[in-house]
Design an enzyme around this catalytic site. Structure first.
Site, PDB file in Angstrom:
ATOM      1  N   THR A 143      10.195  -6.096   4.189  1.00  0.00           N
ATOM      2  CA  THR A 143       9.865  -7.118   5.369  1.00  0.00           C
ATOM      3  C   THR A 143      10.729  -6.936   6.402  1.00  0.00           C
ATOM      4  O   THR A 143      10.306  -7.192   7.830  1.00  0.00           O
ATOM      5  CB  THR A 143      10.060  -8.364   4.616  1.00  0.00           C
ATOM      6  N   ASN A 190      -1.604  -2.695  -0.372  1.00  0.00           N
ATOM      7  CA  ASN A 190      -1.134  -3.282  -1.531  1.00  0.00           C
ATOM      8  C   ASN A 190      -1.936  -4.099  -2.343  1.00  0.00           C
ATOM      9  O   ASN A 190      -1.885  -4.002  -3.875  1.00  0.00           O
ATOM     10  CB  ASN A 190       0.167  -4.046  -1.129  1.00  0.00           C
ATOM     11  N   GLN A 210       3.839   0.943   0.019  1.00  0.00           N
ATOM     12  CA  GLN A 210       3.037   1.374  -1.248  1.00  0.00           C
ATOM     13  C   GLN A 210       2.732   2.677  -1.378  1.00  0.00           C
ATOM     14  O   GLN A 210       2.183   3.159  -2.594  1.00  0.00           O
ATOM     15  CB  GLN A 210       1.917   0.515  -1.517  1.00  0.00           C
ATOM     16  N   SER A 213      10.268   0.342   1.073  1.00  0.00           N
ATOM     17  CA  SER A 213      11.240  -0.604   0.228  1.00  0.00           C
ATOM     18  C   SER A 213      11.241  -0.086  -1.134  1.00  0.00           C
ATOM     19  O   SER A 213      10.753   0.432  -1.755  1.00  0.00           O
ATOM     20  CB  SER A 213      10.360  -2.194   0.108  1.00  0.00           C
ATOM     21  N   HIS A 230      12.460  -1.443  -4.232  1.00  0.00           N
ATOM     22  CA  HIS A 230      12.011  -2.064  -5.366  1.00  0.00           C
ATOM     23  C   HIS A 230      10.442  -1.808  -5.778  1.00  0.00           C
ATOM     24  O   HIS A 230       9.907  -2.290  -6.920  1.00  0.00           O
ATOM     25  CB  HIS A 230      12.453  -3.564  -5.193  1.00  0.00           C
ATOM     26  N   CYS A 253      -1.107 -17.817  -2.775  1.00  0.00           N
ATOM     27  CA  CYS A 253      -0.395 -19.228  -2.593  1.00  0.00           C
ATOM     28  C   CYS A 253      -0.005 -19.528  -1.417  1.00  0.00           C
ATOM     29  O   CYS A 253       1.364 -19.007  -0.963  1.00  0.00           O
ATOM     30  CB  CYS A 253       0.536 -19.607  -3.925  1.00  0.00           C
TER      31      CYS A 253
HETATM   32  C1  LIG Z   1       5.912  -5.563  -0.930  1.00  0.00           C
HETATM   33  C2  LIG Z   1       5.486  -5.055   0.471  1.00  0.00           C
HETATM   34  C3  LIG Z   1       6.119  -5.153   1.708  1.00  0.00           C
HETATM   35  C4  LIG Z   1       7.425  -6.279   1.574  1.00  0.00           C
HETATM   36  O1  LIG Z   1       8.403  -5.544   1.036  1.00  0.00           O
HETATM   37  P1  LIG Z   1       9.769  -6.285   0.604  1.00  0.00           P
HETATM   38  O2  LIG Z   1      10.598  -5.158   0.156  1.00  0.00           O
HETATM   39  O3  LIG Z   1       9.575  -7.154  -0.636  1.00  0.00           O
HETATM   40  O4  LIG Z   1       9.991  -7.384   1.768  1.00  0.00           O
HETATM   41  C5  LIG Z   1       5.687  -4.934   2.805  1.00  0.00           C
HETATM   42  N1  LIG Z   1       4.285  -4.155   2.846  1.00  0.00           N
HETATM   43  C6  LIG Z   1       3.613  -3.881   1.716  1.00  0.00           C
HETATM   44  C7  LIG Z   1       2.518  -2.970   1.606  1.00  0.00           C
HETATM   45  C8  LIG Z   1       4.098  -4.397   0.344  1.00  0.00           C
HETATM   46  O5  LIG Z   1       3.565  -3.944  -0.757  1.00  0.00           O
END
Ligand SMILES: *Cc1c(COP(=O)(O)O)cnc(C)c1O
Length: 385
Positions: free
Chosen positions: A74, A153, A181, A201, A203, A328
């Protein structure tokens, strides 16, 4: 979680790999110096950071100076979109993105609209792909940026990134990609694909929370400018001030190293499990696949079980973690903007479930999940008949 829990929500986040945790641990205990300190202890930590930076760069075929560490996907998307828009305003105020992007992109674009930028949101065709001719026709004088995600995603649909970057460059604009992703799951080569700016990202591919990457092509050469969002000590070449998240960055580096080595084997194994799950679930009455079956990542299956309420069904799946086609927002359940953009009715979007697999899923888990969902759907149909 208890060992009977079946985690099929790997697009939301992944379990951190034990080897990643192990690599991080010393940085919570004895290796605590600040990477910006000029004493030898600080220099040792800086060296470890640069090692991690190299591993991250290697995974995407970038150079280490092109890697900026952030707090996650993000934040990377926000710096890229806001920072690019504001710094390149003299060249135009038009940005192109897609209706099925992640909220991090869509909400940032909405903000940019509120400060005077013009955003075109490209629709998708029913399989989730964009129409490249429409992209060509939407690019115009004053288009400064095109922002299209790599892998969706919710559906796993993969956009034709190389074609999109070519079209963008022919029109003289810069190409940005949310590859959150994609990185760590499939090969992402920023040079070959012509990606100028990319966010991802840690995680989402077995690394820790709280760390992400902004890739900027030829950052040092200043081909284009990006204005920082956070000011301070000038870390990360002035683009993202603040003491570095040392354990997180070391963990991310380890996750990148592991992904590079093991990605192909995981692709094959997870793909087989996904196909098995999907084949069995699509045999259920009134079920169908959402999204293009061919241009798609191997770990996701988004299935509409027409006539059901996915949130009620998920409430009954006590030991399976999946995601619904609803989100949500302000305590109201709203149908997914991605599925709606693909032309699904609100009811069908609310009847859709995303199964996202990961490298820790086993064949026994998939067999068991199929059984549980089969039984639940039969009960559900009977009790609502
Ligand atoms: C999870 C995700 C994000 C956001 O990443 P965070 O590290 O959770 O802020 C942005 N884009 C896609 C496609 C995601 O799957």
């Amino acid at each position: 979680m208890n060992k009977d829990f079946i985690y099929l929500d790997n697009n939301a986040t992944t379990k951190t790999d034990d080897r990643v945790v192990e690599a991080m641990l010393p940085y919570f205990t004895e290796l605590y110096a600040n990477a910006s300190s000029s004493h030898s202890f600080g220099l040792k930590i800086l060296n470890d950071i640069q090692n991690a930076r190299l591993k991250v760069a290697n995974l995407i075929n970038a150079g280490p100076p092109e890697i900026v560490f952030t707090s996650g996907g993000t934040e990377s998307i926000n710096i890229a979109l806001q920072g690019f828009a504001v710094a390149n305003q003299q060249n135009g105020n038009h940005i192109i993105t897609v209706e099925t992007e992640h909220k991090a992109t869509l909400e940032t674009c909405k903000y940019l609209e509120s400060i005077g930028f013009e955003i075109s949101y490209l629709p998708v065709i029913s399989d989730g792909l964009i129409d490249l001719n429409l992209l060509k026709n939407t690019l115009r004088e004053g288009t400064i940026l095109v922002c299209v995600m790599f892998v969706n995603n919710e559906t796993g649909v993969i956009q034709p990134i190389k074609e999109i970057s070519n079209i963008t460059h022919q029109a003289g604009a810069i190409f940005m990609c949310d590859a959150t992703q994609a990185v760590g799951k499939i090969e992402v080569d920023v040079r070959n694909l012509g990606i100028d700016i990319m966010a991802f990202s840690s995680h989402k591919f077995y690394g820790p929370y709280g760390v992400g990457v902004l890739y900027i092509n030829d950052f040092k050469r200043n081909r284009f400018k990006i204005k920082p969002l956070i000011y301070g000590g000038g870390h990360e070449n002035g683009l993202r001030s603040g003491s570095l998240n040392v354990p997180g960055i070391v963990g991310l580096g380890k996750a990148c190293e592991i992904a590079k080595k093991e990605m192909n084997a995981n692709t094959y194994r997870i793909g087989l499990l996904r196909d098995k799950l999907e084949k069995e679930l699509l045999e259920l009455p009134n079920s169908c696949l959402n999204g293009n079956k061919k241009n798609r990542i191997y770990n996701v299956s988004n299935i509409c079980f027409s006539g059901i309420d996915a949130d009620i069904l998920i409430g009954k799946m006590k030991n399976i973690a999946v995601a619904t086609g609803s989100a949500c927002s302000s305590a109201l359940l709203e149908p997914s903007h991605v599925l709606k953009a693909m032309g699904l009715s609100e009811d069908d979007a609310m009847a859709s479930i995303r199964f996202s697999l990961g490298k820790f899923n086993t064949e026994e888990e998939i067999t068991s999940a199929i059984q549980i969902i089969h039984n639940l759907l039969i009960d559900y149909t009977l009790s609502n008949a």
